[in-house]
Design an enzyme around this catalytic site. Structure first.
Site, PDB file in Angstrom:
ATOM      1  N   LYS A  77       0.857  -1.190   0.000  1.00  7.13           N
ATOM      2  CA  LYS A  77       0.000   0.000   0.000  1.00  7.13           C
ATOM      3  C   LYS A  77       0.889   1.235   0.000  1.00  7.13           C
ATOM      4  O   LYS A  77       1.932   1.256   0.679  1.00  7.13           O
ATOM      5  CB  LYS A  77      -0.890  -0.031   1.251  1.00  7.13           C
ATOM      6  CG  LYS A  77      -1.894   1.112   1.342  1.00  7.13           C
ATOM      7  CD  LYS A  77      -2.810   0.949   2.557  1.00  7.13           C
ATOM      8  CE  LYS A  77      -3.853   2.051   2.652  1.00  7.13           C
ATOM      9  NZ  LYS A  77      -4.733   1.901   3.835  1.00  7.13           N
ATOM     10  N   SER A 152      -9.765   2.169   2.896  1.00  7.91           N
ATOM     11  CA  SER A 152      -8.843   2.864   2.035  1.00  7.91           C
ATOM     12  C   SER A 152      -7.865   1.981   1.277  1.00  7.91           C
ATOM     13  O   SER A 152      -7.269   2.429   0.301  1.00  7.91           O
ATOM     14  CB  SER A 152      -8.053   3.876   2.860  1.00  7.91           C
ATOM     15  OG  SER A 152      -7.234   3.202   3.818  1.00  7.91           O
ATOM     16  N   SER A 176     -10.058  -0.350   7.034  1.00  5.47           N
ATOM     17  CA  SER A 176      -9.445  -0.254   5.704  1.00  5.47           C
ATOM     18  C   SER A 176      -8.748  -1.487   5.166  1.00  5.47           C
ATOM     19  O   SER A 176      -8.372  -1.499   3.990  1.00  5.47           O
ATOM     20  CB  SER A 176      -8.468   0.906   5.658  1.00  5.47           C
ATOM     21  OG  SER A 176      -9.188   2.096   5.470  1.00  5.47           O
TER      22      SER A 176
HETATM   23  N1  GLN Z   1     -13.251   4.379   6.207  1.00  4.93           N
HETATM   24  C1  GLN Z   1     -12.679   4.805   7.451  1.00  4.93           C
HETATM   25  C2  GLN Z   1     -12.254   6.240   7.358  1.00  4.93           C
HETATM   26  O1  GLN Z   1     -12.474   6.831   6.347  1.00  4.93           O
HETATM   27  C3  GLN Z   1     -11.528   3.912   7.833  1.00  4.93           C
HETATM   28  C4  GLN Z   1     -10.319   4.182   7.046  1.00  4.93           C
HETATM   29  C5  GLN Z   1      -9.156   3.375   7.462  1.00  4.93           C
HETATM   30  O2  GLN Z   1      -9.310   2.344   8.111  1.00  4.93           O
HETATM   31  N2  GLN Z   1      -7.978   3.876   7.128  1.00  4.93           N
HETATM   32  O3  GLN Z   1     -11.691   6.785   8.272  1.00  4.93           O
END
Ligand code: GLN
Length: 485
Positions: A77, A152, A176
Site C-alpha cells: 500500500k 482505504s 481499511s
Molecule cells: N473508512 C474509514 C475512514 O475513512 C476507515 C479508514 C481506514 O481504516 N484507514 O476513516
C-alpha cells in the site's frame, strides 16, 4: 497461469524449482501492464527494482538461503515508506515525495526475500471507504468495474482480487483492510494494535492505525504475518511480546469453538443478501462443531460517532507536519510564510482530508475538548469493555464485515455520513485495539460478501485457524472475477 495460485502454492513451486522468482515476478508485471490501465490499482510499478530483487531472491535460494517468502512478489500500500521510491499516500501533498527510508514492514518483507511489485492506490491519507478520495483517481472493483473496491486499501484489495499480485499489504484504522477485502472477495487481517510496527507507515490516527496482510486465503495471511509481526523499538506502541508461528495452528480442530453473534451486527441497515451469506457461513461453522451463542455489544451504536471525533482529532495533529516547508507539495511563489502554509495545505490536500482536519482541530480546541474529545475517549472505553465482557463467554465474535456489497462509483461521494456507515461493523474493533479478519463468504447479486471474525487481544493464531478451517470447506476465496481468469 501462476496468477491462479495462492502464495503458499507459489512458495512450494519456488522451493521445488518449478519456477524462478524472476519468471514469477515477470508474469505478474505482465498482468499489471495488461490489466491495470483499467483497474488503476497501482500508483507506482517498480519493475526494475522488482526484477533486481527477484534475481537476488533466486540467488539466495540457489545458495540454500531461502525462507517461505523468498522470491514471492507482493504489492505494498502506498502508505508505507519505501526507500528511493515515491510514497504518495494517495495525496497530491506527497506526489513528489521519494522516501529516504523504508517502513519496518517493508524492511521485514525485504529481509524475508519478498519482491516488491509496486505501490498500490488508496484513499488520500487512508481517509475513505471507497478509494474515491485518491489523488490518482478511483480504483475499480474487479468484480464489476462500475463499483468501488472499498477503501482505504482499495488498490491492495483490487490488485489481489484481479490476481495482479498474489498478496499485498494494507492498513486498517477503522476498517481499511477488512472492508475492501470484503468488497473485493479476498482475505484480510487487521492484527491487534501494536502487533506490527507502525514505523514508516504514514500516520492517520496513531491510536488506531495498524498494518496487516491482504491475500487470497488465511493460510497466505499467516505466512505474511509471520514476517510482518514483531517488536520494533522505533515504534513506542509496538508490543514487546513473542510472535507466534501463525502457520502452525491452522489445522487445529475448531470442534467446540464458541462463536458469539452480536445482535447489534444483524439489525436494520444490514443488506438482506449479505445477511443470508453470513447466516450460511455461521451454519457451516455449526456443522463443523462450533457452538453458536447470542451476545450483545450494547455500545455498538457509539462506535461511528466516537471514531469520527477521535480519528479526525489525531489526524489534525498528525497532518500538521505537511506544511510545504520540509517535504511534500509547496505552492508556487508564496508571498510570505503564512501564505506558504495556507496555500500549500489548501492546494495539497483534498476535500475529505480538509474536512477531517477541520473537525479534528475543532474537537481539540480549548472550549470543546471536554465535550467532544474527552467524552469520546470515555465512550471508547465502554466500547472496549463490551468486547472484554463478550470474550469472557465466547472465543471469537462473527458477523458481517460491511453492511452491503460494493456500491457504485459516485454513489456516496456527496453523502459523507452514508460513506462513514460503510465501517459500522469494523470501527469498534479498532477503537478496542482487537484483531479482526474478513473472509470471503459468497456472493450477493454477483458481488462478494465478507464474513468478519473478531478475536481477543493477540489471538491472531486463533483467527487464522478459524478462517482456514472454513476455507477448507468452502471455495469462495478461490473465485476469480471472470475478466481476470
Ligand atoms: N473508512 C474509514 C475512514 O475513512 C476507515 C479508514 C481506514 O481504516 N484507514 O476513516
Amino acid at each position: 497461469m501462476y496468477h491462479t495460485k495462492t502464495l503458499a502454492e507459489l512458495s512450494a513451486m519456488l522451493e521445488a524449482g518449478e519456477v524462478t522468482s524472476v519468471e514469477l515476478t515477470q508474469s505478474f508485471l505482465d498482468r499489471i501492464k495488461q490489466f491495470d490501465g483499467e483497474l488503476n490499482s497501482f500508483v507506482t510499478v517498480t519493475e526494475e527494482l522488482a526484477l533486481a530483487q527477484a534475481k537476488a531472491a533466486d540467488k539466495a535460494r540457489a545458495s540454500g538461503k531461502a525462507g517461505p517468502l523468498t522470491g514471492i512478489p507482493i504489492a505494498h500500500k502506498d502508505i508505507f515508506c519505501t526507500e528511493g521510491v515515491k510514497t504518495s499516500c494517495g495525496s497530491k501533498m506527497l506526489d513528489n515525495f521519494i522516501s529516504p527510508y523504508s517502513a519496518t514492514v517493508v524492511e521485514k518483507m525485504r529481509d524475508a526475500g519478498v519482491v516488491m511489485l509496486g505501490k498500490t492506490n488508496m484513499d488520500e491519507f487512508a481517509m475513505g471507504s471507497s478509494n474515491e478520495t485518491s489523488f490518482y483517481g478511483p480504483v475499480k472493483n474487479p468484480w464489476n468495474t462500475q463499483a468501488v473496491p472499498g477503501g482505504s486499501s482499495g488498490g491492495s484489495a483490487a490488485s489481489v482480487a484481479a490476481r495482479l499480485a498474489p498478496a499485498s499489504t494494507g492498513t486498517d484504522t477503522g476498517g481499511s483492510i477488512r472492508q475492501p477485502a470484503s468488497l473485493c472477495g479476498i482475505t484480510g487481517l487487521k492484527p491487534t494494535y501494536g502487533r506490527i510496527s507502525r514505523y514508516g507507515m504514514i500516520a492517520f490516527a496513531s491510536s488506531l492505525d495498524q498494518a496487516g496482510p491482504m491475500a487470497q486465503s488465511a493460510e497466505d495471511c499467516a505466512l505474511l504475518l509471520n514476517a510482518m509481526a514483531g517488536f520494533d523499538s522505533r515504534d513506542s506502541t509496538s508490543m514487546e511480546r513473542d510472535v507466534d508461528d501463525y502457520s502452525a495452528s491452522l489445522n487445529n480442530s475448531i470442534e467446540g469453538l464458541k462463536i458469539g453473534l452480536p445482535k447489534e451486527y444483524f439489525s436494520e441497515g444490514l443488506d438482506a443478501g449479505v445477511a443470508k451469506q453470513v447466516d450460511d457461513a455461521i451454519a457451516q461453522y455449526r456443522a463443523m462443531g462450533a457452538e453458536i451463542i447470542d451476545i450483545s455489544l450494547p455500545n455498538t451504536h457509539l462506535a461511528v460517532p466516537v471514531y469520527y471525533v477521535v480519528a479526525p482529532a489525531e489526524c489534525s495533529s498528525n497532518l500538521s507536519r505537511f506544511d510545504g516547508v520540509r517535504f511534500g507539495y509547496r505552492c508556487e511563489d508564496p508571498k510570505d510564510l503564512e501564505d506558504l502554509y495556507k496555500r500549500s495545505r489548501g492546494e495539497g490536500f483534498g476535500a475529505e482530508v480538509k474536512r477531517r482536519i477541520m473537525v479534528g482541530a475543532y474537537a481539540l480546541s480549548a472550549g470543546y475538548y471536554d465535550a467532544y474529545y474527552l467524552k469520546s475517549q470515555k465512550l471508547r472505553r465502554l466500547i472496549s469493555e463490551d468486547f472484554s465482557k463478550a470474550f469472557e463467554q465466547v472465543d471469537v465474535i462473527m458477523g458481517p464485515t460491511a453492511p452491503s456489497t460494493a456500491f457504485n462509483i459516485g454513489e456516496k461521494t456527496d453523502d459523507p455520513v452514508s460513506m462513514y456507515l460503510s465501517d459500522i461493523y469494523t470501527i469498534a474493533v479498532n477503537l478496542a485495539g482487537l484483531p479482526g479478519m474478513s473472509v470471503p463468504a459468497g456472493f450477493s447479486n454477483n458481488m462478494p460478501v465478507g464474513l468478519q471474525i473478531i478475536g481477543n487481544y493477540f489471538e491472531e493464531s486463533r483467527l487464522l485457524n478459524v478462517a482456514h478451517q472454513y476455507q477448507q470447506k468452502t471455495d469462495w476465496h478461490k473465485q476469480i472475477p471472470e475478466a481476470f481468469v
